[in-house]
Design a protein around this motif. Structure first.
Motif, PDB file in Angstrom:
ATOM      1  N   GLN B  57       0.832  -1.218   0.000  1.00 35.08           N
ATOM      2  CA  GLN B  57       0.000   0.000   0.000  1.00 35.08           C
ATOM      3  C   GLN B  57       0.858   1.255   0.000  1.00 35.08           C
ATOM      4  O   GLN B  57       0.568   2.223  -0.704  1.00 35.08           O
ATOM      5  CB  GLN B  57      -0.900  -0.038   1.236  1.00 35.08           C
ATOM      6  CG  GLN B  57      -1.791   1.176   1.361  1.00 35.08           C
ATOM      7  CD  GLN B  57      -2.393   1.283   2.757  1.00 35.08           C
ATOM      8  OE1 GLN B  57      -2.496   0.306   3.473  1.00 35.08           O
ATOM      9  NE2 GLN B  57      -2.782   2.482   3.138  1.00 35.08           N
ATOM     10  N   ILE B  60       2.075   2.260  -3.355  1.00 35.33           N
ATOM     11  CA  ILE B  60       1.036   2.897  -4.169  1.00 35.33           C
ATOM     12  C   ILE B  60       0.894   4.360  -3.768  1.00 35.33           C
ATOM     13  O   ILE B  60       0.826   5.257  -4.607  1.00 35.33           O
ATOM     14  CB  ILE B  60      -0.297   2.130  -3.985  1.00 35.33           C
ATOM     15  CG1 ILE B  60      -0.189   0.763  -4.667  1.00 35.33           C
ATOM     16  CG2 ILE B  60      -1.467   2.928  -4.532  1.00 35.33           C
ATOM     17  CD1 ILE B  60      -1.346  -0.147  -4.396  1.00 35.33           C
ATOM     18  N   GLU B  61       0.914   4.602  -2.454  1.00 33.04           N
ATOM     19  CA  GLU B  61       0.773   5.980  -1.990  1.00 33.04           C
ATOM     20  C   GLU B  61       2.003   6.801  -2.343  1.00 33.04           C
ATOM     21  O   GLU B  61       1.904   7.981  -2.690  1.00 33.04           O
ATOM     22  CB  GLU B  61       0.508   5.983  -0.477  1.00 33.04           C
ATOM     23  CG  GLU B  61      -0.884   5.455  -0.168  1.00 33.04           C
ATOM     24  CD  GLU B  61      -1.128   5.176   1.305  1.00 33.04           C
ATOM     25  OE1 GLU B  61      -0.288   5.529   2.147  1.00 33.04           O
ATOM     26  OE2 GLU B  61      -2.182   4.582   1.615  1.00 33.04           O
ATOM     27  N   PRO B  70      -4.301  11.533  -7.099  1.00 30.34           N
ATOM     28  CA  PRO B  70      -5.071  11.001  -5.971  1.00 30.34           C
ATOM     29  C   PRO B  70      -4.746   9.509  -5.790  1.00 30.34           C
ATOM     30  O   PRO B  70      -4.524   8.811  -6.775  1.00 30.34           O
ATOM     31  CB  PRO B  70      -6.522  11.192  -6.412  1.00 30.34           C
ATOM     32  CG  PRO B  70      -6.479  12.181  -7.515  1.00 30.34           C
ATOM     33  CD  PRO B  70      -5.153  12.023  -8.177  1.00 30.34           C
ATOM     34  N   TYR B  71      -4.757   9.078  -4.532  1.00 30.75           N
ATOM     35  CA  TYR B  71      -4.402   7.678  -4.260  1.00 30.75           C
ATOM     36  C   TYR B  71      -5.274   6.707  -5.050  1.00 30.75           C
ATOM     37  O   TYR B  71      -4.812   5.691  -5.554  1.00 30.75           O
ATOM     38  CB  TYR B  71      -4.532   7.370  -2.764  1.00 30.75           C
ATOM     39  CG  TYR B  71      -3.481   8.035  -1.897  1.00 30.75           C
ATOM     40  CD1 TYR B  71      -2.402   8.709  -2.461  1.00 30.75           C
ATOM     41  CD2 TYR B  71      -3.583   7.991  -0.516  1.00 30.75           C
ATOM     42  CE1 TYR B  71      -1.451   9.325  -1.671  1.00 30.75           C
ATOM     43  CE2 TYR B  71      -2.633   8.597   0.289  1.00 30.75           C
ATOM     44  CZ  TYR B  71      -1.569   9.267  -0.288  1.00 30.75           C
ATOM     45  OH  TYR B  71      -0.634   9.873   0.508  1.00 30.75           O
ATOM     46  N   ILE B  72      -6.565   7.040  -5.133  1.00 31.76           N
ATOM     47  CA  ILE B  72      -7.483   6.096  -5.761  1.00 31.76           C
ATOM     48  C   ILE B  72      -7.112   5.875  -7.224  1.00 31.76           C
ATOM     49  O   ILE B  72      -7.276   4.786  -7.758  1.00 31.76           O
ATOM     50  CB  ILE B  72      -8.958   6.571  -5.611  1.00 31.76           C
ATOM     51  CG1 ILE B  72      -9.944   5.567  -6.198  1.00 31.76           C
ATOM     52  CG2 ILE B  72      -9.174   7.916  -6.282  1.00 31.76           C
ATOM     53  CD1 ILE B  72     -10.176   4.383  -5.337  1.00 31.76           C
ATOM     54  N   ARG B  73      -6.586   6.923  -7.885  1.00 28.48           N
ATOM     55  CA  ARG B  73      -6.244   6.775  -9.304  1.00 28.48           C
ATOM     56  C   ARG B  73      -5.115   5.759  -9.475  1.00 28.48           C
ATOM     57  O   ARG B  73      -5.101   4.972 -10.419  1.00 28.48           O
ATOM     58  CB  ARG B  73      -5.807   8.118  -9.887  1.00 28.48           C
ATOM     59  CG  ARG B  73      -6.911   9.151  -9.997  1.00 28.48           C
ATOM     60  CD  ARG B  73      -7.820   8.864 -11.200  1.00 28.48           C
ATOM     61  NE  ARG B  73      -9.041   8.203 -10.774  1.00 28.48           N
ATOM     62  CZ  ARG B  73     -10.082   8.823 -10.244  1.00 28.48           C
ATOM     63  NH1 ARG B  73     -10.086  10.126 -10.109  1.00 28.48           N
ATOM     64  NH2 ARG B  73     -11.145   8.139  -9.869  1.00 28.48           N
ATOM     65  N   LEU B  75      -4.407   3.379  -7.298  1.00 29.16           N
ATOM     66  CA  LEU B  75      -4.955   2.072  -6.917  1.00 29.16           C
ATOM     67  C   LEU B  75      -5.716   1.450  -8.083  1.00 29.16           C
ATOM     68  O   LEU B  75      -5.661   0.236  -8.307  1.00 29.16           O
ATOM     69  CB  LEU B  75      -5.873   2.233  -5.701  1.00 29.16           C
ATOM     70  CG  LEU B  75      -6.448   0.925  -5.150  1.00 29.16           C
ATOM     71  CD1 LEU B  75      -5.359   0.124  -4.464  1.00 29.16           C
ATOM     72  CD2 LEU B  75      -7.581   1.182  -4.184  1.00 29.16           C
ATOM     73  N   GLU B  76      -6.430   2.283  -8.824  1.00 22.70           N
ATOM     74  CA  GLU B  76      -7.156   1.779  -9.992  1.00 22.70           C
ATOM     75  C   GLU B  76      -6.193   1.100 -10.962  1.00 22.70           C
ATOM     76  O   GLU B  76      -6.457   0.011 -11.453  1.00 22.70           O
ATOM     77  CB  GLU B  76      -7.857   2.938 -10.721  1.00 22.70           C
ATOM     78  CG  GLU B  76      -9.131   3.410 -10.062  1.00 22.70           C
ATOM     79  CD  GLU B  76      -9.735   4.631 -10.764  1.00 22.70           C
ATOM     80  OE1 GLU B  76      -8.977   5.398 -11.376  1.00 22.70           O
ATOM     81  OE2 GLU B  76     -10.954   4.794 -10.711  1.00 22.70           O
ATOM     82  N   THR B  79      -4.711  -2.175  -9.490  1.00 23.41           N
ATOM     83  CA  THR B  79      -5.626  -3.320  -9.420  1.00 23.41           C
ATOM     84  C   THR B  79      -6.079  -3.750 -10.808  1.00 23.41           C
ATOM     85  O   THR B  79      -6.508  -4.874 -10.988  1.00 23.41           O
ATOM     86  CB  THR B  79      -6.874  -2.992  -8.575  1.00 23.41           C
ATOM     87  OG1 THR B  79      -7.478  -1.811  -9.095  1.00 23.41           O
ATOM     88  CG2 THR B  79      -6.518  -2.803  -7.124  1.00 23.41           C
ATOM     89  N   PHE B  80      -5.999  -2.845 -11.782  1.00 23.25           N
ATOM     90  CA  PHE B  80      -6.459  -3.193 -13.132  1.00 23.25           C
ATOM     91  C   PHE B  80      -5.513  -4.191 -13.772  1.00 23.25           C
ATOM     92  O   PHE B  80      -5.937  -5.198 -14.337  1.00 23.25           O
ATOM     93  CB  PHE B  80      -6.552  -1.934 -13.990  1.00 23.25           C
ATOM     94  CG  PHE B  80      -7.089  -2.176 -15.359  1.00 23.25           C
ATOM     95  CD1 PHE B  80      -8.455  -2.159 -15.583  1.00 23.25           C
ATOM     96  CD2 PHE B  80      -6.248  -2.433 -16.425  1.00 23.25           C
ATOM     97  CE1 PHE B  80      -8.967  -2.405 -16.843  1.00 23.25           C
ATOM     98  CE2 PHE B  80      -6.754  -2.671 -17.691  1.00 23.25           C
ATOM     99  CZ  PHE B  80      -8.119  -2.654 -17.902  1.00 23.25           C
TER     100      PHE B  80
END
Lengths: 685, 218
Positions: B57, B60-61, B70-73, B75-76, B79-80
């Protein structure tokens, strides 16, 4: 303009229009899930397939193809598009069948049932029977915050919420992780969303995947009585729809108004509804031996009358609250005049400008729609993200359109768009006024917007600061002097002249010990009257004002009365009554009317209609509902310059979720506030 | 396959090594200003390589912070792409190709060996040496069936040669990268049958060496 034939109807539309918009121009409805007018085009749900001639020989996603992409016919005929051909029908049925493969059949227990796009469109465009024998996919539920409950198995991955948080909110909270069959909508590791507009994702969600958590399993959409209203949680005056079931206000939804809030409302506007039921004052109270006891209206009025008899007019004061409607304040003002009292003020925060400075000095003159035309922005002593999240989203949208330099003087906050921070105190504004740094940008701009908040205008040197800022804002016909108020009642009160008369005391002065013998708080909860005065509190909630009060007269909240509110740009808006106040509580104007009779100063109206007739005679523009009475920009140049202090600007809002008595009574807002504080602490670490 | 999640056990921090940091800065410099997010895949890939072939994690951060995303971008993205491992993998991470050509040539037997020898997919053996995963086509169809172990391809496998390969790896013995049946690259198993005047004259396959004329007839 480009011509296109939609189902045999020829329409002339701008060439950049999508086929979907062209079809709507022709009056043909196209089903859609992922497409939304205010979000970028994703084109992933495929529900909007149409057949075109002059384009690809296959069903085409009408949301993602422009009219100009189509070729004309061999002899120059306009391109042809069909929205109801057999091919389109088959394509839609196929898409719908794919969407439903993994969508649970739980409509009977789904809160979205009855207002669900998928349900409606499955009925209209889907097959009449199911061919599914396989198991459905299940998706783990996610925690994404206290306002939104998730049921992710229902999600059809339209990504509206993802695009909304990224584009409108600017917080990029949500995302689509994993891929293909496993793709899931979530926040980063199931953290809570950070936007003040997050509640809007529940409106955007076309299915029941994202639902408002506080309204979980509370009512069916067809059970609601729907009343148009105006939001009072900030000074923007967002248009809302108040949904009531029986006596209870269950939820508040945004109502479309392109000029004000488009179709968004802040979380405070949406989810402080539970505050309307908690801490409510439902009967009069009287303080005896230091303790409040329930009383009858007559007892309460008698106690006030006894006090009013002995109090000299210059020792009687009226303080207007932030949520009061114009009618409430008008009734209070007329009573004050009858009593001979000159101490009346609705500016609890110490806002320094009043009608004597001219109406332009306290309005958001550029208007909310004007933000779209502005070409530079200077924010002074304001945090628009907290003071009006929807307005802030509009600023963000203007910034996204490009060529929009933004600078901030005052506290540093993450406003969801990049800003140049010029300084914390007025020295930075003086430098800009001299044309240094950002001043050059403003000088070059044709339509500069100077957004100035209570953080600047409620200071001792507020008038001088306004004078300085106004010099930067006016260019020809453009008046970019934009005051962002925090109180829904403020502009209405100032238009009404609910300010100290000659020799009268300001709200701040009235709270001082010994200033007053008899103080009327008309829903004023943001300040505390020092001991000494006999305090009559007319309001809705057991908040700060009621705690200090000697007599409490229970009033009606904004959903329980019809009232006028004037928003920060000077737009007059009227709310309807969605329900009745609890218990013995009455509308504020009626309380004043009844009290006046006991005081022997009977007010000259017996109904709201009569009150309004007098009100419109006194201030004619209140009658022009939904319109803005333009203020004369000339007044700005006459603002007196003066000494400007050196202290840093302080934003008047320290906690977005707890700015008014309704929000402070709300459990949902308390939870949001605690969460936001935790997040802020984390960010500071 | 079920939804991919971040590992439960996470390290407390992640920092790029100075060399990787410098490498990453060179990658970011390839893109115009404000478009540094384009470097997200190389950045994640480098982070994964540095961190025992899986992405924690914090990595990723870290990547999100470096690229201003943004973190979520991030993470996307992580995970993709299934090539980004979100959970620890064995020292030898075996990716078995199970797509049609490999399947027709016997990848089922290879998977069976994995199942027997290593256990369930995505589970690391107790000694930490192995984990395996069935993946989509790795682009070596003419040498089917094949596996990728860490960065190397091992091709033309049978259950026996694959089991031996795993034994060799476990014992630390040297292994031969590429076909395991004596074949050279993707040439025919029994030697060249065509173009022999261009290839194979020196007993070695492959393009002619510089000593030989390009056109022997001349």
């Amino acid at each position: 303009m480009a011509k296109i034939i939609v189902d045999g109807i020829e329409v002339d539309v701008p060439p950049e229009y999508t086929l979907l918009q062209a079809a709507e121009t022709a009056g043909k409805e196209i089903p859609r899930f992922c497409f939304h007018e205010r979000l970028s085009v994703a084109g992933n749900c495929r529900m909007c397939l149409v057949e075109v001639k002059g384009g690809p020989p296959k069903p085409t996603a009408s949301c993602a193809m422009s009219v100009k992409d189509l070729r004309p016919g061999p002899n120059g005929e306009p391109p042809v598009m069909f929205t109801n051909s057999p091919m389109v029908k088959k394509a839609r049925e196929g898409v719908m069948e794919f969407l439903l493969i993994n969508h649970p059949l739980d409509c009977p227990i789904c809160d979205q049932g009855g207002e669900c796009d998928l349900q409606d469109q499955a009925l209209a465009f889907g097959r009449d029977r199911s061919r599914y024998t396989e198991n459905k996919n299940a998706v783990e539920n996610k925690y994404i915050g206290p306002l939104v409950k998730t049921e992710m198995t229902r999600c059809i991955q339209c990504t509206r919420c993802v695009r909304f948080t990224a584009e409108i909110c600017g917080t990029s909270d949500m995302g689509n992780i994993n891929r293909g069959e496993e793709s899931e909508i979530t926040t980063y590791l199931q953290s809570a969303m950070r936007s003040e507009l997050q509640g809007n994702v529940t409106d955007l969600c076309p299915v029941g995947a994202l639902l408002p958590r506080p309204q979980n399993f509370r009512a069916r959409p067809w059970e609601y009585s729907k009343t148009p209203g105006v939001d009072i949680s900030d000074a923007l005056g967002a248009n809302i729809r108040i949904d009531t079931r029986g006596r209870e206000v269950v939820r508040i939804l945004p109502r479309l108004n392109e000029a004000v809030n488009e179709e968004w409302i802040s979380d405070k506007a949406r989810q402080s509804v539970d505050g309307l039921k908690l801490q409510r004052l439902d009967r009069p109270y009287l303080r005896e031996n230091g303790k409040l006891r329930p009383a009858s209206w007559a007892e309460a009025f008698d106690a006030i009358a006894a006090k009013a008899k002995t109090a000299a007019p210059e020792k009687i004061g009226f303080i207007g609250g932030d949520l009061s409607s114009v009618e409430d304040l008008f009734a209070a003002k007329v009573l004050a005049e009858k009593l001979g009292a000159k101490n009346l003020d609705a500016r609890q925060d110490g806002f320094k400008l009043d009608p004597s400075h001219g109406r332009a000095a306290y309005l958001f003159n550029a208007t909310v729609e004007g933000i779209d035309q502005a070409d530079a922005l200077l924010i002074i002593g304001s945090n628009p993200r907290w003071e009006s999240p929807v307005l802030n989203a509009r600023i963000r949208r203007r910034w996204r359109a490009g060529d929009f330099p933004i600078a901030v003087i005052g506290e540093k906050h993450d406003l969801t768009y990049p800003t140049e921070h010029l300084g914390f105190d007025p020295a930075a504004l003086q430098a800009v006024a001299r044309g240094e740094g950002f001043g050059a940008v403003l000088a070059k701009a044709e339509r500069p917007l100077i957004l100035i908040g209570a953080g600047a205008l409620a200071r001792e040197d507020g008038v001088a600061l306004a004078a300085l800022a106004a010099k930067l804002a006016v260019k020809g016909d453009w008046n970019g002097f934009a005051v962002l108020h925090n109180a829904a009642s403020r502009v209405g009160a100032l238009d009404l002249g609910f300010v100290p008369g000659e020799g009268g005391l300001t709200a701040e002065a009235m709270t001082k010990a010994g200033a007053l013998d008899l103080a009327f708080l008309v829903g004023a909860d943001e300040l505390t009257v020092q001991p000494g005065a006999f305090v009559v509190y007319i309001g809705t909630h057991g908040d700060r004002g009621a705690h200090r009060a000697d007599v409490i007269l229970p009033g009606a909240a904004y959903t329980e009365k019809s009232g006028l509110y004037v928003n920060t740009e000077g737009r007059v808006q009227m709310t309807d009554r969605a329900g009745f106040p609890p218990g013995d509580a009455r509308e504020d104007w009626a309380i004043f009317r009844a009290l006046s009779a006991v005081l022997g100063k009977t007010l000259p109206f017996d109904s709201l209609a009569q009150l309004r007739a007098l009100l419109f005679k006194a201030v004619p523009h209140f009658a022009r509902i939904d319109q803005i009475e333009k203020a004369d920009a000339g007044a700005l140049s006459k603002l007196p310059a003066g000494e400007i202090g050196g202290a840093a600007f302080v934003s008047p809002i320290s906690d977005f979720y707890l700015t008014n008595p309704i929000a402070r009574a709300s459990k949902v807002m308390a939870e949001c506030s605690a969460l936001a504080k935790g997040a802020l602490k984390q960010a500071a670490e | 396959m079920s939804a991919r999640r971040l590992a439960e056990q996470q390290p407390d921090s992640f920092e790029f090594t100075p060399e990787n940091q410098a490498w990453l800065e060179r990658q970011i410099a390839k893109y115009p200003a404000g478009r540094q997010a384009s470097a997200v895949i190389p950045a994640l890939w480098k982070a994964q390589k540095q961190h025992d072939y899986w992405l924690p994690q914090k990595a990723i951060e870290k990547v999100a912070d470096i690229l201003g995303m943004p973190y979520i971008r991030v993470l996307e993205v992580a995970t993709f792409y299934t090539m980004f491992n979100l959970e620890p993998v064995g020292k030898f991470f075996v990716q078995v190709c199970g797509t049609t050509p490999c399947m027709l040539r016997g990848s089922d037997a290879i998977i069976e060996v994995c199942q027997k020898r290593i256990g369930d997919p995505r589970k690391v053996t107790p000694d930490g040496l192995f984990s395996w995963l069935e993946v989509e086509c790795l682009g070596a169809c003419c040498n089917a069936p094949m596996v990728q172990i860490n960065d190397d391809y091992y091709e033309d496998l049978t259950a026996e040669t694959f089991a031996k390969l795993l034994d060799d790896l476990a014992a630390g013995r040297p292994t031969r990268i590429g076909p395991q049946n004596g074949r050279r690259r993707s040439e025919p198993l029994g030697g060249l049958t065509a173009l022999t005047e261009f290839y194979g004259a020196d007993g070695e396959s492959g393009p002619l060496s510089a000593a030989q004329p390009a056109h022997p007839a001349e």
